[in-house]
Design an enzyme around this catalytic site. Sequence first.
Site, mmCIF file in Angstrom:
data_model
loop_
_atom_site.group_PDB
_atom_site.id
_atom_site.type_symbol
_atom_site.label_atom_id
_atom_site.label_comp_id
_atom_site.label_asym_id
_atom_site.label_seq_id
_atom_site.Cartn_x
_atom_site.Cartn_y
_atom_site.Cartn_z
ATOM 1 C CB SER A 74 -0.952 -0.050 1.203
ATOM 2 O OG SER A 74 -1.994 0.884 1.071
ATOM 3 C CG ASP A 199 -7.340 -3.310 -2.730
ATOM 4 O OD1 ASP A 199 -7.930 -2.484 -2.012
ATOM 5 O OD2 ASP A 199 -6.101 -3.417 -2.769
ATOM 6 C CG HIS A 227 -5.661 -2.575 0.718
ATOM 7 N ND1 HIS A 227 -5.189 -2.150 -0.506
ATOM 8 C CD2 HIS A 227 -4.979 -1.842 1.644
ATOM 9 C CE1 HIS A 227 -4.271 -1.214 -0.331
ATOM 10 N NE2 HIS A 227 -4.127 -1.003 0.962
#
Length: 245
Positions: A74, A199, A227
């Site tokens: 991320s 996601d 995610h």
Amino acid sequence: MQGELVFLHGWGMNKAVWQLCVEELKETYSGAIKCLNLPGFGGASVPHTEYNLASATELLAAQIENDSIIVAWSLGGLFALYLAKHYPEKVSKIVFVASSPCFVEAENWAGISEQILNDFMKQLAQDTSKTIERFLAIQAMGSEHAKEDIKALRALLKAQPTANERALSVGLELLKSQDLRALFGCLSLPMHGIFGRLDALVPRQVPARMSELNPRFSYKILSKASHAPFISHRREFLSYLKSIL
């Protein structure tokens, strides 16, 4: 000799999120493995100067050996890209985990709506813990076992000191403001990615667009992951990681 494997976490989290993956990897990976807290997260110090991508990456670079393989989840992916551009001797390969060179939706680019990030920034100023809790929920959204994913992330989060409020605020600002697509397109080192089809933060269209930007980029999409694929689908995640190491 295999290069040092360096794991970078995402926004609001800390290096403890990689704990279970690292325990399993140590059984087969012969190189050194290191998990780093992004500056201001998990008790790590923040830059003495203004906190931005450059000053925070400088602190990370000082902790990373040359020719390291960076596994970045991320927000960590933005740091990995900046590292590869400005400290090229440090990075031999990048593995993006549910990450993107541009997190906000733009023309011909899927992403998070800017309004959602603005709402998070407002909430953060009022109630840090509630904001992080909401972010955990979004990260697991769509996963076939979302409740278990949130529970696991929450437990790992508590294993380290709480994040610095300045780091949390700047982290959201980086997600909102950084567009590193041109930088990503210019890099010539091997780059790989693993994503979740469900996601909500890095939509499933993103990996293909990344591949168009840079033909050196290869990726895998886990059909039932969201995610945090290294939490929800650890076996598949580790299998993919081992295949490219």
